[in-house]
Write an enzyme that holds these catalytic residues in place. Structure first.
Site, PDB file in Angstrom:
ATOM      1  N   ASP A 195      -5.862  -1.447  18.003  1.00 45.43           N
ATOM      2  CA  ASP A 195      -5.105  -1.831  17.230  1.00 45.43           C
ATOM      3  C   ASP A 195      -5.041  -0.027  17.467  1.00 45.43           C
ATOM      4  O   ASP A 195      -5.219   0.774  17.691  1.00 45.43           O
ATOM      5  CB  ASP A 195      -5.290  -1.624  16.013  1.00 45.43           C
ATOM      6  CG  ASP A 195      -4.250  -1.695  15.220  1.00 45.43           C
ATOM      7  OD1 ASP A 195      -3.246  -1.189  15.684  1.00 45.43           O
ATOM      8  OD2 ASP A 195      -4.274  -1.920  13.272  1.00 45.43           O
ATOM      9  N   ARG A 227       1.247 -11.628  13.575  1.00 44.82           N
ATOM     10  CA  ARG A 227       0.183 -10.975  11.772  1.00 44.82           C
ATOM     11  C   ARG A 227       0.211 -10.551  10.913  1.00 44.82           C
ATOM     12  O   ARG A 227       0.094  -9.686  10.749  1.00 44.82           O
ATOM     13  CB  ARG A 227      -0.922  -9.745  13.019  1.00 44.82           C
ATOM     14  CG  ARG A 227      -0.937  -8.774  14.136  1.00 44.82           C
ATOM     15  CD  ARG A 227      -1.685  -7.935  14.150  1.00 44.82           C
ATOM     16  NE  ARG A 227      -2.874  -8.875  13.398  1.00 44.82           N
ATOM     17  CZ  ARG A 227      -3.766  -8.493  12.446  1.00 44.82           C
ATOM     18  NH1 ARG A 227      -3.139  -7.101  12.509  1.00 44.82           N
ATOM     19  NH2 ARG A 227      -4.524  -8.603  11.327  1.00 44.82           N
ATOM     20  N   HIS A 257      -2.871 -10.741   8.680  1.00 49.33           N
ATOM     21  CA  HIS A 257      -3.086  -9.618   8.513  1.00 49.33           C
ATOM     22  C   HIS A 257      -4.231  -9.468   7.115  1.00 49.33           C
ATOM     23  O   HIS A 257      -3.838 -10.365   6.252  1.00 49.33           O
ATOM     24  CB  HIS A 257      -1.874  -8.542   7.965  1.00 49.33           C
ATOM     25  CG  HIS A 257      -2.313  -6.946   8.009  1.00 49.33           C
ATOM     26  ND1 HIS A 257      -1.851  -5.987   7.295  1.00 49.33           N
ATOM     27  CD2 HIS A 257      -2.419  -6.369   8.375  1.00 49.33           C
ATOM     28  CE1 HIS A 257      -1.529  -4.767   7.224  1.00 49.33           C
ATOM     29  NE2 HIS A 257      -3.077  -5.095   8.265  1.00 49.33           N
ATOM     30  N   ASP A 281      -6.336  -3.538   1.503  1.00 50.87           N
ATOM     31  CA  ASP A 281      -4.887  -3.261   0.897  1.00 50.87           C
ATOM     32  C   ASP A 281      -4.714  -4.932   0.788  1.00 50.87           C
ATOM     33  O   ASP A 281      -3.393  -4.462  -0.283  1.00 50.87           O
ATOM     34  CB  ASP A 281      -3.965  -1.927   1.596  1.00 50.87           C
ATOM     35  CG  ASP A 281      -3.876  -2.659   3.133  1.00 50.87           C
ATOM     36  OD1 ASP A 281      -4.978  -1.897   3.812  1.00 50.87           O
ATOM     37  OD2 ASP A 281      -3.127  -2.987   3.167  1.00 50.87           O
ATOM     38  N   ASN A 304       0.808  -1.984  -0.029  1.00 54.47           N
ATOM     39  CA  ASN A 304      -0.002   0.069  -0.508  1.00 54.47           C
ATOM     40  C   ASN A 304       0.865   1.222   0.370  1.00 54.47           C
ATOM     41  O   ASN A 304       1.978   1.657   0.502  1.00 54.47           O
ATOM     42  CB  ASN A 304      -1.328   0.097   1.431  1.00 54.47           C
ATOM     43  CG  ASN A 304      -2.095   1.174   1.055  1.00 54.47           C
ATOM     44  OD1 ASN A 304      -2.067   1.508   0.505  1.00 54.47           O
ATOM     45  ND2 ASN A 304      -2.279   1.091   2.452  1.00 54.47           N
ATOM     46  N   GLU A 336       2.111  -6.965  11.821  1.00 47.93           N
ATOM     47  CA  GLU A 336       1.920  -6.616  10.205  1.00 47.93           C
ATOM     48  C   GLU A 336       2.834  -5.533   9.164  1.00 47.93           C
ATOM     49  O   GLU A 336       2.961  -6.276   8.025  1.00 47.93           O
ATOM     50  CB  GLU A 336       0.168  -5.594  10.380  1.00 47.93           C
ATOM     51  CG  GLU A 336       1.048  -4.318  10.532  1.00 47.93           C
ATOM     52  CD  GLU A 336      -0.972  -3.429  10.986  1.00 47.93           C
ATOM     53  OE1 GLU A 336      -2.127  -4.191  10.946  1.00 47.93           O
ATOM     54  OE2 GLU A 336      -1.197  -2.446  10.097  1.00 47.93           O
ATOM     55  N   ARG A 357     -13.282  -5.439  15.643  1.00 43.26           N
ATOM     56  CA  ARG A 357     -12.163  -4.423  16.463  1.00 43.26           C
ATOM     57  C   ARG A 357     -13.378  -3.346  16.175  1.00 43.26           C
ATOM     58  O   ARG A 357     -13.644  -2.680  15.469  1.00 43.26           O
ATOM     59  CB  ARG A 357     -11.221  -4.639  15.339  1.00 43.26           C
ATOM     60  CG  ARG A 357      -9.901  -3.107  15.522  1.00 43.26           C
ATOM     61  CD  ARG A 357      -8.916  -3.323  14.641  1.00 43.26           C
ATOM     62  NE  ARG A 357      -8.792  -2.581  13.605  1.00 43.26           N
ATOM     63  CZ  ARG A 357      -8.346  -1.569  12.376  1.00 43.26           C
ATOM     64  NH1 ARG A 357      -6.692  -2.377  12.617  1.00 43.26           N
ATOM     65  NH2 ARG A 357      -8.770  -0.661  11.698  1.00 43.26           N
ATOM     66  N   TRP A 403       1.825   6.577  12.660  1.00 48.63           N
ATOM     67  CA  TRP A 403       0.475   6.299  12.244  1.00 48.63           C
ATOM     68  C   TRP A 403       0.096   5.051  11.914  1.00 48.63           C
ATOM     69  O   TRP A 403       0.842   4.399  11.964  1.00 48.63           O
ATOM     70  CB  TRP A 403       0.372   7.271   9.973  1.00 48.63           C
ATOM     71  CG  TRP A 403      -0.696   6.969  10.195  1.00 48.63           C
ATOM     72  CD1 TRP A 403      -1.841   7.782  10.951  1.00 48.63           C
ATOM     73  CD2 TRP A 403      -1.118   5.966   9.349  1.00 48.63           C
ATOM     74  NE1 TRP A 403      -3.032   7.612   9.929  1.00 48.63           N
ATOM     75  CE2 TRP A 403      -2.685   6.645   8.970  1.00 48.63           C
ATOM     76  CE3 TRP A 403      -0.748   4.656   8.842  1.00 48.63           C
ATOM     77  CZ2 TRP A 403      -3.760   5.659   8.247  1.00 48.63           C
ATOM     78  CZ3 TRP A 403      -1.913   4.228   8.150  1.00 48.63           C
ATOM     79  CH2 TRP A 403      -3.031   3.872   7.756  1.00 48.63           C
ATOM     80  N   GLU A 454      -3.555  -4.813  19.871  1.00 50.73           N
ATOM     81  CA  GLU A 454      -2.783  -4.967  18.584  1.00 50.73           C
ATOM     82  C   GLU A 454      -1.761  -3.303  18.575  1.00 50.73           C
ATOM     83  O   GLU A 454      -2.117  -2.306  18.917  1.00 50.73           O
ATOM     84  CB  GLU A 454      -3.655  -4.665  16.878  1.00 50.73           C
ATOM     85  CG  GLU A 454      -2.825  -4.588  15.819  1.00 50.73           C
ATOM     86  CD  GLU A 454      -3.632  -5.029  15.000  1.00 50.73           C
ATOM     87  OE1 GLU A 454      -4.978  -5.106  14.967  1.00 50.73           O
ATOM     88  OE2 GLU A 454      -4.042  -4.452  14.033  1.00 50.73           O
ATOM     89  N   HIS A 474     -13.571  -4.454  11.380  1.00 49.36           N
ATOM     90  CA  HIS A 474     -13.132  -3.328  11.450  1.00 49.36           C
ATOM     91  C   HIS A 474     -15.063  -1.748  11.599  1.00 49.36           C
ATOM     92  O   HIS A 474     -14.955  -1.833  11.068  1.00 49.36           O
ATOM     93  CB  HIS A 474     -12.338  -2.055  10.264  1.00 49.36           C
ATOM     94  CG  HIS A 474     -10.756  -3.249  10.363  1.00 49.36           C
ATOM     95  ND1 HIS A 474     -10.660  -2.956   9.970  1.00 49.36           N
ATOM     96  CD2 HIS A 474     -10.794  -4.216  11.012  1.00 49.36           C
ATOM     97  CE1 HIS A 474      -9.309  -3.315   9.364  1.00 49.36           C
ATOM     98  NE2 HIS A 474      -9.719  -4.293  10.467  1.00 49.36           N
TER      99      HIS A 474
END
Ligand code: EZ4
Ligand code: CO
Length: 396
Positions: free
Chosen positions: A204, A277, A306, A310, A37, A256, A147, A396, A230, A122
């Site tokens: 997460d 993950r 994961h 994406d 991604n 991930e 999640r 991020w 996470e 999610h």
């Protein structure tokens, strides 16, 4: 049997995907996912210029030897671009081998260890009413594990709360760790009151905390019985997880952004986490994922592959075959894909009552509609970046 061609297909049916299509002299083809991604063209270039010429004329059945020659032969080891490229080859060769055998891939991995694979979806919302609606929508879709991501008062945008995608420059989001740490336990308290004690809930933290902040959050969330917390802190420094682990019994999931087993060495051997993950697509493919899960199993650590949007449906198919076959399956992340993406990648795997199954088609059970893919060409896109109120770039 020989590989006679391998083509790299970039397509953007709403978001970018990178696909490798391997063709053999016997007419059997294999598909692999190489989507990274925000850095898609780097992997496409690595494949086209450096990998495809090496594949031509080789025996597609020699999966392990091909993997080792691409990994060791490059001399420059590891890294997400390299490992996504190798993953695409590995996935495509497993697809070919299973098609030749006339069996779904999971049968070549030892057969089914369970009847179906539990997935989590999610949910997110800027405030509690929006979040509750999002949870209810997932429950209506059949999800049995969720999640939970939430907006924080005073912040405009928070990871996991959907915003319109990319554009020519990265979207800038804002962040305040103290406000988040104060707010999140209240949100989980409200979600537990609304949806009861039984629903598995995940969260997460997306690499945004220091180890001591992560330890505090894990403790504060213990009353709400999370399935996991996470990416509570960046794990390039694996030793940082010792501090977190020493202070909380909230289960921890990481990996991930990892691309080899070495990224996990301390985390696994010291039992600092509960779930590994990685994505099949970013970890070099089915072969190394299988080895990772067998390594993790010795330490009572489970899988949680994961599976965001994406990861293309090809990477998702590979994940679901692994999930069904391995003994130490934990849970599968599954965001699903848009109708258009599913039309570009028609697939045999199914999602019913919150569970995935890879289907019984030979190979991965996936196809690529090349005409439809070509009608939706690649568009440059970036992941967001994150800044504190004073302008400092944050994780991020
Ligand atoms: O933000 O895959 O658990 N899932 C995630 C993902 C990641 C994206 C980044 O490309 O954290 O949604
Ligand atoms: Co994540």
């Amino acid at each position: 049997m020989k590989i006679v061609d391998a083509a790299v297909v970039l397509t953007s049916p709403g978001r970018n995907f990178v696909t490798l299509k391997v063709e053999t002299d016997e007419g059997v083809t294999g598909l692999g996912d190489a989507t990274l991604n925000g850095r898609e063209v780097a992997v496409a270039g690595y494949l086209r210029e450096h990998v495809v010429p090496l594949l031509l004329g080789t025996d597609p059945h020699r999966i392990e030897d091909t993997w080792q020659s691409l990994y060791r032969g490059a001399y420059w080891r590891r890294g997400p671009v390299t490992m996504a490229a190798i993953a695409a080859v590995d996935i495509a060769l497993w697809d070919i081998k299973a098609k030749v055998a006339g069996l779904p891939l999971y049968q070549l991995l030892g057969g089914a260890s369970r009847d179906r694979v539990r997935a989590y979806g999610h949910a997110s919302g800027r405030d509690l009413p929006e979040l509750f609606d999002s949870v209810r929508a997932l429950l209506a879709d059949g999800y049995q594990a969720i999640r939970v991501q939430t907006g924080v008062p005073g912040l405009d945008r928070v990871y996991g709360v959907r915003s319109s995608p990319g554009g020519a420059r990265p979207v800038v989001e804002d962040w305040d760790t103290a406000a988040y740490l104060r707010h999140l336990p209240k949100v989980f308290d409200a979600v537990r009151q609304e949806f009861g004690p039984d629903l598995p809930l995940l969260h997460d933290a997306h690499h945004r905390l220091t180890p001591s902040q992560a330890a505090r959050l894990g403790k504060d969330l213990e009353p709400y019985d999370l399935f996991w917390l996470e990416d509570c802190t960046p794990a390039e420094n694996q030793e940082g997880l010792r501090l977190v682990r020493g202070h909380t019994t909230t289960p921890l999931a990481i990996g991930e952004v990892f691309n080899t087993v070495f990224d996990y060495q301390t985390l696994v051997t010291e039992q600092l986490i509960d779930y590994v993950r990685s994505a099949v697509t970013h970890f070099g493919g089915v072969s190394p994922m299988r080895k990772l899960f067998d390594f993790a199993a010795q330490y009572q650590i489970k899988s949680a592959i994961h599976g965001p949007e994406d990861i293309s449906p090809i990477g998702m198919a590979a994940a679901v075959h692994l999930d069904l076959a391995i003994h130490n399956f934990g849970i599968q992340e599954y965001s699903g894909h848009t109708e258009l993406t599913n039309a570009v990648f028609p697939h045999a795997y199914t999602f019913t009552d919150g569970h995935l199954h890879p289907g019984e088609a030979p190979g991965l059970g996936i196809e690529l509609d090349e005409e439809l893919a070509a009608a939706h060409p690649y568009e440059r896109a970036y992941l967001p970046i994150n800044r504190l109120h004073d302008g400092t770039v944050h994780d991020w």
